[in-house]
Design an enzyme around this catalytic site. Structure first.
Site, short mmCIF file in Angstrom:
data_model
loop_
_atom_site.label_atom_id
_atom_site.label_comp_id
_atom_site.label_asym_id
_atom_site.label_seq_id
_atom_site.Cartn_x
_atom_site.Cartn_y
_atom_site.Cartn_z
CB CYS A 110 -0.90 -0.02 1.24
SG CYS A 110 -2.12 1.31 1.26
CB CYS A 333 -4.59 -4.33 7.20
SG CYS A 333 -6.25 -3.88 7.38
N1 SAH Z 1 -7.29 1.39 2.23
C1 SAH Z 1 -8.62 1.07 2.64
C2 SAH Z 1 -8.87 -0.40 2.88
C3 SAH Z 1 -7.83 -1.16 3.66
S1 SAH Z 1 -7.76 -0.88 5.39
C4 SAH Z 1 -8.99 1.90 3.86
O1 SAH Z 1 -8.17 2.66 4.33
O2 SAH Z 1 -10.13 1.82 4.29
C5 SAH Z 1 -9.20 -1.66 5.99
C6 SAH Z 1 -9.55 -1.25 7.40
O3 SAH Z 1 -8.65 -1.84 8.37
C7 SAH Z 1 -9.46 0.25 7.58
O4 SAH Z 1 -10.58 0.78 8.26
C8 SAH Z 1 -8.19 0.36 8.34
O5 SAH Z 1 -8.11 1.59 8.95
C9 SAH Z 1 -8.26 -0.85 9.27
N2 SAH Z 1 -7.01 -1.14 10.00
C10 SAH Z 1 -5.75 -1.02 9.57
N3 SAH Z 1 -4.87 -1.26 10.56
C11 SAH Z 1 -5.58 -1.55 11.67
C12 SAH Z 1 -5.25 -1.87 13.04
N4 SAH Z 1 -4.00 -1.93 13.46
N5 SAH Z 1 -6.27 -2.09 13.91
C13 SAH Z 1 -7.57 -2.03 13.48
N6 SAH Z 1 -7.93 -1.74 12.22
C14 SAH Z 1 -6.96 -1.49 11.32
#
Ligand code: SAH
Length: 343
Positions: A110, A333
């Site tokens: 990403c 993720c």
């Molecule tokens: N780029 C897109 C989709 C991928 S992330 C977006 O930003 O929505 C998908 C979801 O997982 C998003 O809401 C993101 O903020 C969340 N996410 C990423 N890292 C995380 C973590 N450490 N704890 C909880 N949710 C997380």
């Protein structure tokens, strides 16, 4: 060899006709792949043997291979896949009462560098193709336990609106009655807030769900957490959300990860209320952060989470608290892929 999943129904019909074959075989092939989960043309028993052979010589069905699998005690299953070019991607099956949600990736790595997310840690490699996105959906559909795959969310690695055309094409296949036949309202795009993509999406004839990863209600905090906010700041983003709702009459879900010491205080909750209170169709989904040691991300206490939720609720905001799933298998993720690439 070509990935047959890169072809829509019309394209496959045209291809068959160009080979001097009747086009109705296309629907049969679609049914075998997307509804019966066939991975080998030889098993498509109602197709003429000569056609099966021809297809097997020109096309492949599944382009990825399973590299690892982790199953949580709650049934959540995370798959690590190796693509043809050896890149790794992740997808997750999340079972709940009478439903299974498949969480899929749209890119390898990403480029958006959100501070709480493991997906960016190894940078961006490339977009996934339609066939590769459908590979994930097909694999997940073929590997659910108990219930059928009922929902798809683009919440794996990558920014779906940064790979707009291929994501939309794959969604049309996921939705098509001839392919996966999953209702549009059961398909969710989650975005970090790419305004031009949201505007374009509002003009599509698709009733899909939109989630926006908000995570902070003031520009200073949001830009720190999500550098994309410098390009598309909150005022412009919320204006775009108003337009989206006016045009589509559909609700937007705002995802808000609660991170201890960063965005989980009562003043942060009050800011969020101010930001969203005029949006006609909005919902907030609170998510206690999945701890990521490398990023020093930890969730707040239960009491703090409760107070944050209560503040939104009392102010009339439609709010839910996401149940944490698959924590014991690092289902956040990019976490599984990260473990591998660090080896
Ligand atoms: N780029 C897109 C989709 C991928 S992330 C977006 O930003 O929505 C998908 C979801 O997982 C998003 O809401 C993101 O903020 C969340 N996410 C990423 N890292 C995380 C973590 N450490 N704890 C909880 N949710 C997380």
């Amino acid at each position: 060899m070509q990935d047959i999943k890169e072809l829509g129904l019309k394209e496959l019909e045209d291809k068959l006709q160009s080979l001097g074959l009747p086009k109705y075989h296309a629907r049969q092939i679609f049914k075998w792949i997307y509804q019966k989960g066939a991975l080998d043309f030889n098993n498509m028993s109602d197709l003429p043997a000569a056609l099966r052979k021809k297809l097997a010589g020109e096309f492949y069905i599944l382009g990825l291979e399973l590299a690892d699998l982790q199953r949580s005690s709650d049934g959540t299953t995370k798959f690590l896949f190796e693509l043809k070019d050896k890149n790794l991607i992740e997808a997750v099956n999340i079972p709940a009462a009478r439903r299974v949600t498949g969480c899929i990736s749209s890119q390898v790595g990403c480029k958006f560098s959100c501070q709480f997310c493991a997906s960016s840690l190894k940078g961006f490699k490339r977009n996934l193709t339609v066939g590769e996105i459908l590979d994930e959906a097909l694999y997940l559909k073929n590997n659910t336990q108990q219930a059928e795959l009922t929902h798809i969310v683009f919440m794996g690695t990558g920014e779906p609106l940064d790979n707009y055309e291929d994501v939309l094409k794959s969604i049309r296949m996921i939705n098509s009655p001839y392919a996966f036949n999953i209702g549009a309202r059961r398909i969710t795009i989650s975005t970090s807030g790419i305004i031009p993509g949201i505007k374009k999406l509002a003009g599509e004839d698709l009733q899909i769900e939109l989630s926006i990863s908000l995570h902070a209600a003031d520009d200073k905090t949001r830009s720190q957490l999500m550098p994309v906010n410098k390009r598309y700041p909150l005022e412009a983003l919320i204006k775009c959300c108003h337009e989206y709702i006016a045009k589509t009459n559909r609700q937007i879900t705002f995802e808000y990860i609660l991170i201890k010491g960063v965005n989980s205080s009562l003043p942060s909750a009050q800011n969020l209320v101010k930001l969203l209170k005029d949006l006609r169709l909005a919902k907030v989904n609170l998510i206690p952060a999945n701890p990521i040691t490398a990023l020093k991300i930890i969730p707040p206490s239960k009491a703090e989470i409760g107070a944050f939720k209560e503040c939104l609720f009392k102010s009339g905001i439609n709010v839910t608290l996401r149940q944490e799933r698959g924590q014991d298998i690092q289902a956040a993720c990019g976490q599984l892929r990260l473990r591998y690439e660090n080896k």
